[in-house]
Write an enzyme that holds these catalytic residues in place. Structure first.
Site, PDB file in Angstrom:
ATOM      1  N   LYS A  47       0.568  -0.946   2.567  1.00 34.01           N
ATOM      2  CA  LYS A  47       1.109  -0.133   1.465  1.00 34.01           C
ATOM      3  C   LYS A  47       2.634  -0.052   1.527  1.00 34.01           C
ATOM      4  CE  LYS A  47       1.222   4.498   1.795  1.00 34.01           C
ATOM      5  NZ  LYS A  47       2.378   5.301   1.315  1.00 34.01           N
ATOM      6  N   ASN A  48       3.171   0.243   2.712  1.00 31.05           N
ATOM      7  CA  ASN A  48       4.619   0.469   2.797  1.00 31.05           C
ATOM      8  C   ASN A  48       5.428  -0.805   2.583  1.00 31.05           C
ATOM      9  OD1 ASN A  48       4.265   3.194   3.144  1.00 31.05           O
ATOM     10  ND2 ASN A  48       4.291   3.110   5.371  1.00 31.05           N
ATOM     11  N   CYS A 142       4.504  12.845  -0.014  1.00 28.88           N
ATOM     12  CA  CYS A 142       3.858  13.754   0.940  1.00 28.88           C
ATOM     13  C   CYS A 142       4.865  14.757   1.487  1.00 28.88           C
ATOM     14  CB  CYS A 142       3.311  12.972   2.129  1.00 28.88           C
ATOM     15  SG  CYS A 142       1.628  12.437   1.912  1.00 28.88           S
ATOM     16  N   ARG A 147      13.173  14.063   4.091  1.00 25.89           N
ATOM     17  CA  ARG A 147      13.456  12.646   4.298  1.00 25.89           C
ATOM     18  C   ARG A 147      14.690  12.371   3.451  1.00 25.89           C
ATOM     19  NH1 ARG A 147       7.640   9.786   3.802  1.00 25.89           N
ATOM     20  NH2 ARG A 147       7.094  11.331   2.274  1.00 25.89           N
ATOM     21  N   ASP A 330       3.337   7.650  11.597  1.00 27.31           N
ATOM     22  CA  ASP A 330       2.162   7.610  10.722  1.00 27.31           C
ATOM     23  C   ASP A 330       0.846   7.512  11.492  1.00 27.31           C
ATOM     24  OD1 ASP A 330       3.502   7.949   8.386  1.00 27.31           O
ATOM     25  OD2 ASP A 330       3.331   5.887   7.677  1.00 27.31           O
ATOM     26  N   ARG A 422      -4.115   8.074  -1.682  1.00 29.25           N
ATOM     27  CA  ARG A 422      -2.797   7.488  -1.937  1.00 29.25           C
ATOM     28  C   ARG A 422      -2.533   6.279  -1.038  1.00 29.25           C
ATOM     29  NH1 ARG A 422       1.676  11.137  -0.747  1.00 29.25           N
ATOM     30  NH2 ARG A 422       2.520   9.050  -0.594  1.00 29.25           N
TER      31      ARG A 422
END
Length: 455
Positions: A47-48, A142, A147, A330, A422
């Protein structure tokens, strides 16, 4: 066109809208724990990595084909945002998309998309690089701590852009971007990828020092290079970029998701299972693998798979999250849940995000013995969890609470699973294929039906 309809359906699914245009009740997972996970599971695209790559795809006017996309909400929302500004987005199938950025008429991205996913800020670097102007609302995503976007902005300014925040949006523009020497104060994946995109179409030579070394930074650089960019050093802490005038079409397949892989590895560990995790790059999983071995799992590595076996009660360890190649933030909730069932006392230190321990309160409801002090959690392992009703505070913590439910005695209900969707593709289906008793439900009636069925 069927591809447009597919995109619309995805969006409706994300917003929780049913066929009559009404909002659906919130979905939950119901889990009956106690089964060890056994079998094989296939990991999807990262995903990232995909978020950065999709944004970069609009930097050429030619058609780009991207494969091994994960079919998760963050990706589908970003595709919506890209098509909203005028790019042509065509879904070939669930994991393949064609993107053509020649029709982009607006460099301003709608807040609707940004508030759902943080990574839409990658459109800043992509649009600024290509059109020398971008307007993107301040990001959402999230709630796991601050951040800051300041490093991204510092990078754009160093390349010669004027940057201001006005009416909740970041507006960056330049007559011309010029290569520069940029030192990042802290290691930031987002800033590294964003600056890399803008710099790849700047005049001259850019050096990014203290760059993030994550696999998805390397993947984004490889993708840009396949479009004709000139980026060297991705994967090290110094990235050198020689700007090019334009980028061209490419076909590219995204790397496997190391966090999805790690999640299934810890699910095997916590449930005393035996799982072969397929379609992975074992090198990317080294920090996770090392911790699993340390607490007593057997981990076997193959070319593109890892097998995790937990045949006995696991032991304690200390872990601190760090930028890659350190232990990933993560993966912190997943190891936290596993250590809460291990023998002895473990300390988990979170050095990246300050709000990452919100799941600990939920875990305590299931019988865990945990104490959070500042950025550390002191975990004393218990023999077993008991099922309870818990709520997912964010994406990774949500997945970790599902693992806790799978390892617990009795029934667990996990609320707010929209977070989990997500970032995990077909999460419950994949778990069921390993023997888990889990179902996605949205009413009390469905919960009762599940209980009757599994007994």
């Amino acid at each position: 066109r069927p591809s447009d309809r597919l995109l619309e359906e995805k969006t409706e699914e994300i917003l929780g809208i049913n066929k009559n245009g009404m909002r659906c009740p919130m979905e939950q997972y119901i889990i009956k724990g106690g089964n060890p996970l056994v079998g094989e599971v296939e990991i999807g695209g990262a995903k990232n990595a995909a978020l950065g790559i999709l944004a970069a795809a609009i930097m050429t006017d030619e058609t780009v084909k991207i494969e091994n996309l994960p079919d998760v909400q963050d990706i589908n929302v970003l595709l919506e945002a890209i098509s909203e500004i005028g790019a042509k987005v065509e879904r070939v199938n669930r994991t393949t998309v064609l993107i053509n950025g020649s029709g982009i008429g607006s460099v301003s991205v709608d807040y609707e998309y940004i508030k759902k996913i943080r990574a839409s800020y990658y459109l800043l670097g992509a649009l600024l690089g290509k059109y020398k102007r971008a307007e993107v609302p301040l990001p959402g995503g999230c709630n796991i701590g601050s951040r800051p976007i300041d490093l991204h902005l510092k990078g754009f300014k160093a390349l010669g852009a004027k940057v201001k925040i006005s009416h909740g949006s970041i507006i960056a523009q330049a007559d011309q971007l010029t290569g520069s020497h940029i030192f990042l104060d802290t290691v930031s994946v987002g800033a590294t990828i964003n600056i890399m995109m803008a710099a790849s179409m700047a005049n001259g030579y850019t050096i990014i020092e203290n760059a993030a070394r994550e696999p998805h930074v390397v993947d984004a650089a490889n993708f840009l290079n396949s479009m004709g960019a000139n980026i060297k050093g991705a994967g090290t802490d110094v990235i050198r970029i020689r700007g090019v005038e334009k980028l061209h079409k490419t076909e590219y397949s995204i790397i496997p998701d190391q966090i999805e892989a790690g999640t299934f590895m810890f699910a095997a560990a916590a449930t005393k299972g035996d799982v072969m995790v397929k379609n992975v790059i074992p090198k990317h999983l080294e920090a996770t693998t090392a911790k699993l071995v340390e607490i007593g799992c057997e981990v076997e590595e193959f070319d593109d798979a890892v097998r995790v076996v937990a045949s006995k009660r696991l032991g304690c360890t200390n872990v601190k999250t760090l930028p890659y190649p350190g232990y990933p933030t993560d993966m912190q909730p997943q190891i936290g849940v596993t250590l809460a069932l291990a023998s002895g006392t473990s300390i988990v230190t979170e050095s990246i995000f300050e709000n990452r321990f919100k799941y600990m309160d939920e875990l305590a409801r299931m019988g865990a013995t945990v104490k959070v002090e500042g950025n550390s959690a002191i975990i004393t392992g218990v023999e077993k969890f008991t099922g309870a009703r818990v709520s997912a505070p964010d994406l990774r913590a949500g997945a970790a609470l599902v693992i806790a439910g799978l390892a617990a005695e009795g029934y667990t209900i996990v609320d707010d699973i929209v977070y989990i969707q997500r970032g995990y593709e077909n999460f419950e289906e994949k778990l069921r294929s390993l023997g888990a008793e889990i179902e996605r439900v949205s009413s009390e009636k469905e919960i009762q039906k599940f209980k009757l069925r599994v007994g």
